[in-house]
Design a protein around this motif. Structure first.
Motif, PDB file in Angstrom:
ATOM      1  N   ALA A 196     -63.939   8.571 -90.120  1.00  0.00           N
ATOM      2  CA  ALA A 196     -64.098   9.861 -90.169  1.00  0.00           C
ATOM      3  C   ALA A 196     -64.704  10.263 -91.472  1.00  0.00           C
ATOM      4  O   ALA A 196     -65.277  11.170 -91.696  1.00  0.00           O
ATOM      5  CB  ALA A 196     -62.753  10.602 -89.753  1.00  0.00           C
ATOM      6  N   LEU A 197     -63.900   9.478 -92.473  1.00  0.00           N
ATOM      7  CA  LEU A 197     -64.478   9.920 -93.873  1.00  0.00           C
ATOM      8  C   LEU A 197     -65.928   9.473 -94.111  1.00  0.00           C
ATOM      9  O   LEU A 197     -66.772  10.245 -94.861  1.00  0.00           O
ATOM     10  CB  LEU A 197     -63.587   9.073 -94.849  1.00  0.00           C
ATOM     11  CG  LEU A 197     -63.911   9.214 -96.369  1.00  0.00           C
ATOM     12  CD1 LEU A 197     -63.544  10.644 -96.996  1.00  0.00           C
ATOM     13  CD2 LEU A 197     -62.908   8.184 -97.103  1.00  0.00           C
ATOM     14  N   ASP A 217     -60.599  18.098 -91.447  1.00  0.00           N
ATOM     15  CA  ASP A 217     -60.565  18.647 -92.578  1.00  0.00           C
ATOM     16  C   ASP A 217     -59.181  19.755 -92.676  1.00  0.00           C
ATOM     17  O   ASP A 217     -58.951  20.583 -91.739  1.00  0.00           O
ATOM     18  CB  ASP A 217     -61.703  19.931 -92.809  1.00  0.00           C
ATOM     19  CG  ASP A 217     -61.743  20.554 -94.318  1.00  0.00           C
ATOM     20  OD1 ASP A 217     -60.935  19.813 -95.297  1.00  0.00           O
ATOM     21  OD2 ASP A 217     -62.216  21.559 -94.385  1.00  0.00           O
ATOM     22  N   GLY A 218     -58.382  19.141 -93.760  1.00  0.00           N
ATOM     23  CA  GLY A 218     -56.987  19.883 -93.882  1.00  0.00           C
ATOM     24  C   GLY A 218     -55.883  18.974 -92.961  1.00  0.00           C
ATOM     25  O   GLY A 218     -54.851  19.165 -93.145  1.00  0.00           O
ATOM     26  N   ILE A 225     -64.297  15.858 -95.847  1.00  0.00           N
ATOM     27  CA  ILE A 225     -65.709  16.335 -95.974  1.00  0.00           C
ATOM     28  C   ILE A 225     -66.341  16.464 -97.460  1.00  0.00           C
ATOM     29  O   ILE A 225     -67.573  16.857 -97.606  1.00  0.00           O
ATOM     30  CB  ILE A 225     -65.608  17.971 -95.544  1.00  0.00           C
ATOM     31  CG1 ILE A 225     -64.873  18.663 -96.380  1.00  0.00           C
ATOM     32  CG2 ILE A 225     -65.626  17.972 -93.991  1.00  0.00           C
ATOM     33  CD1 ILE A 225     -65.082  20.183 -96.063  1.00  0.00           C
ATOM     34  N   CYS A 226     -65.682  15.835 -98.421  1.00  0.00           N
ATOM     35  CA  CYS A 226     -66.000  15.768 -99.781  1.00  0.00           C
ATOM     36  C   CYS A 226     -67.470  15.013 -99.773  1.00  0.00           C
ATOM     37  O   CYS A 226     -67.699  14.045 -99.006  1.00  0.00           O
ATOM     38  CB  CYS A 226     -65.049  15.071-100.563  1.00  0.00           C
ATOM     39  SG  CYS A 226     -65.343  15.144-102.462  1.00  0.00           S
ATOM     40  N   LYS A 248     -64.456  18.745-107.120  1.00  0.00           N
ATOM     41  CA  LYS A 248     -65.663  19.049-106.205  1.00  0.00           C
ATOM     42  C   LYS A 248     -65.525  19.804-104.954  1.00  0.00           C
ATOM     43  O   LYS A 248     -65.806  20.662-104.586  1.00  0.00           O
ATOM     44  CB  LYS A 248     -66.356  17.951-105.893  1.00  0.00           C
ATOM     45  CG  LYS A 248     -66.935  17.058-107.248  1.00  0.00           C
ATOM     46  CD  LYS A 248     -67.977  17.771-107.990  1.00  0.00           C
ATOM     47  CE  LYS A 248     -68.554  17.204-109.204  1.00  0.00           C
ATOM     48  NZ  LYS A 248     -69.520  17.892-110.003  1.00  0.00           N
ATOM     49  N   CYS A 249     -64.570  19.119-104.070  1.00  0.00           N
ATOM     50  CA  CYS A 249     -64.126  19.417-102.500  1.00  0.00           C
ATOM     51  C   CYS A 249     -63.159  20.387-102.647  1.00  0.00           C
ATOM     52  O   CYS A 249     -62.925  21.122-101.620  1.00  0.00           O
ATOM     53  CB  CYS A 249     -64.202  18.281-101.647  1.00  0.00           C
ATOM     54  SG  CYS A 249     -62.736  17.404-102.048  1.00  0.00           S
ATOM     55  N   ARG A 250     -62.395  20.512-103.735  1.00  0.00           N
ATOM     56  CA  ARG A 250     -61.202  21.574-104.055  1.00  0.00           C
ATOM     57  C   ARG A 250     -60.212  21.683-102.663  1.00  0.00           C
ATOM     58  O   ARG A 250     -60.311  22.395-101.817  1.00  0.00           O
ATOM     59  CB  ARG A 250     -61.940  22.969-104.121  1.00  0.00           C
ATOM     60  CG  ARG A 250     -62.774  22.909-105.229  1.00  0.00           C
ATOM     61  CD  ARG A 250     -63.171  24.506-105.655  1.00  0.00           C
ATOM     62  NE  ARG A 250     -62.039  25.173-105.619  1.00  0.00           N
ATOM     63  CZ  ARG A 250     -62.307  26.493-106.023  1.00  0.00           C
ATOM     64  NH1 ARG A 250     -63.326  27.273-105.772  1.00  0.00           N
ATOM     65  NH2 ARG A 250     -61.348  27.521-105.850  1.00  0.00           N
ATOM     66  N   PRO A 251     -59.291  20.607-102.700  1.00  0.00           N
ATOM     67  CA  PRO A 251     -58.268  20.554-101.617  1.00  0.00           C
ATOM     68  C   PRO A 251     -57.645  22.011-101.315  1.00  0.00           C
ATOM     69  O   PRO A 251     -56.934  22.179-100.175  1.00  0.00           O
ATOM     70  CB  PRO A 251     -57.496  19.351-102.104  1.00  0.00           C
ATOM     71  CG  PRO A 251     -58.312  18.652-102.714  1.00  0.00           C
ATOM     72  CD  PRO A 251     -58.898  19.648-103.598  1.00  0.00           C
TER      73      PRO A 251
END
Length: 492
Positions: free
Chosen positions: A19-20, A28-29, A45-46, A75-78
């Motif tokens: 999935a990565l 996501d999440g 989704i990074c 970058k992707c901001r968790p």
């Protein structure tokens, strides 16, 4: 879903890594990946280069990743990721439900000195039992969970807002700027000022908004049409064409009532809603954020819901909640046995008489819905004068006067107990109580008894009438998302 390795405390890489590689937004999440070569954790989704499998550690929450000393990706901001789907509460045992409700309490916690003992008292269990069930469900201690939540909120405010760093610390729930700086440097290995310089949003993206992510698809038009039909003049305006909703809000944060207005815009970027709070609401943003996510149902699982609803379901079906449970309760009572339009008219009169005007607010969202404390001292005659049936006026006043003690108000405990308690209030029947839980608690799996439109949608006719038992049995096919089925069937 990936399984937990109890030895390492991580999720199964065989399930997560594909999935990565695909950057699958469905996850996501739901989990995060920590990269040992960089010490950073990311969302699935990074868009950075995919790390080698042997360098990846997969965690079920941001708190678990941070407990293992990974810091969030810039970058992707968790902190923007939708939360893991909590709509399976109704199918859980009591311990798991308590652990999820404890997490929800921590999400909205505004007490800088909050303790496990305080949370245990609120939940109604011993602190030892709370620690055990919380760790079993979330993989971290309650205080680790709370610390991660506060740090990620601070990270979001440093990036997306222009709040001074001292105000960021306070809004995120830290007792002092010194504690905030120390925690931030310890966990993220950088100073807040450095993050603000490095991570600030680009000027064309705006720097005074909250960006809230959700899993697509999301039926924006359906959600806004639902809200528009019920929008009370003065409290809420909805522009379906431009995908914007504005409304007034009052929240209690750190013992202080903060009132203002906000604007939610779905048209800025796919997969996100951009929320612009008024200046008066920024100090209470820590309390406001979980309300916004429930109001717009941003943490739902669209694939699971679609599977439960079956053929003909609208992609991205959501269950609009509320920003104020008392407001929702009053509007549910006013809506008994009348049309949506008639209920809206009664609510408008109610707000015009009892609601306070809000200064410096946009037209149409410039009046606050009256609070329970405001209404508790009113005589029922003042409400009945608005054309509201006396019995319903009495119900509203009893709700207001009993508000501090109601399970429904706190959002904690068993849904069945909350429904029974609500039905103990004169004038509130099973339909109203279930509707209040459906939207006031965002409870995913309730089905209002005796609804005429639902009976018809489930096949009721004069030739083949449905008994109450058969009515509920027919709704079983939609578990564990019967609340979503209600909106789906009303729509069809």
């Amino acid at each position: 879903m990936a399984t937990l390795n109890t030895t390492t405390g991580t999720l199964d890489a065989d399930a997560c890594y594909p999935a990565l590689l695909a950057r699958d937004a469905r996850f996501d999440g739901r989990w995060f990946v920590g990269v040992t070569s960089t010490g950073v954790y990311c969302r699935p989704i990074c868009r950075v280069r995919t790390p080698k499998r042997e360098n990846c550690r997969f965690f079920g929450s941001a708190a678990q990743a941070e407990a293992r000393a990974f810091r969030p990706c810039l970058k992707c901001r968790p902190e923007l990721a939708p939360k893991s789907d909590e709509t399976r509460w109704s199918a859980m045992d009591a311990s798991r439900t308590l652990a999820r409700q404890a997490a929800a309490w921590l999400d909205a916690c505004d007490d800088a000195e909050a303790s496990v003992e305080q949370l245990a008292a609120v939940i109604g269990v011993s602190s030892r039992h709370l620690r055990r069930i919380f760790a079993a469900e979330h993989g971290v201690t309650p205080l680790q969970y709370l610390q991660t939540r506060r740090l990620l909120l601070a990270k979001q405010l440093l990036t997306d807002s222009a709040l001074p760093i001292g105000d960021v610390a306070h809004a995120a729930g830290f007792a002092s700027l010194r504690r905030f700086n120390a925690a931030f440097a310890e966990h993220y290995r950088m100073q807040p000022t450095a993050l603000r310089k490095e991570g600030r949003a680009q000027p064309d993206e705006g720097t005074t908004v909250l960006r809230l992510a959700f899993r697509e698809p999301y039926d924006v038009g359906g959600v806004l049409a639902f809200l528009q039909a019920r929008a009370v003049p003065g409290v809420e305006t909805v522009d379906v064409a431009n995908a914007v909703v504005q409304r007034t809000v009052s929240v209690v944060h750190a013992g202080k009532v903060c009132s203002g207005w906000l604007r939610a815009d779905f048209g800025r970027r796919p997969g996100q809603v951009w929320v612009e709070p008024s200046p008066s609401l920024w100090p209470a943003v820590g309390t406001l954020l979980p309300l916004l996510r429930r109001w717009l149902d941003l943490d739902a699982d669209p694939q699971g819901i679609a599977l439960a609803l079956g053929e003909g379901a609208t992609p991205g079906q959501r269950l609009p909640g509320c920003t104020d449970r008392f407001e929702l309760a009053v509007r549910a009572v006013l809506g008994q046995q009348v049309t949506v339009a008639a209920a809206r008219t009664l609510a408008a009169r109610f707000v015009e008489r009892f609601g306070a005007p809000l200064a410096d607010a946009p037209p149409g969202a410039d009046r606050l819905f009256p609070s329970a404390a405001r209404m508790s001292a009113e005589p029922s005659e003042r409400i009945a004068e608005l054309g509201i049936i006396r019995r319903r006026a009495d119900s509203i006043l009893e709700i207001a006067r009993r508000w501090p003690e109601l399970r429904y108000a706190s959002g904690l405990g068993s849904a069945d107990d909350a429904v029974a308690e609500l039905q103990g209030i004169a004038g509130i029947g099973p339909w109203t109580a279930h509707y209040m839980l459906m939207r006031g608690w965002s409870w995913p799996d309730t089905f209002p008894p005796g609804d005429v439109a639902l009976r018809k949608a489930l096949g009721h006719s004069e030739e083949t009438p449905l008994s109450p038992k058969a009515y509920l049995a027919a709704a079983e096919r939609y578990r564990p998302y019967r609340s979503y089925a209600v909106l789906h069937l009303w729509r069809t």
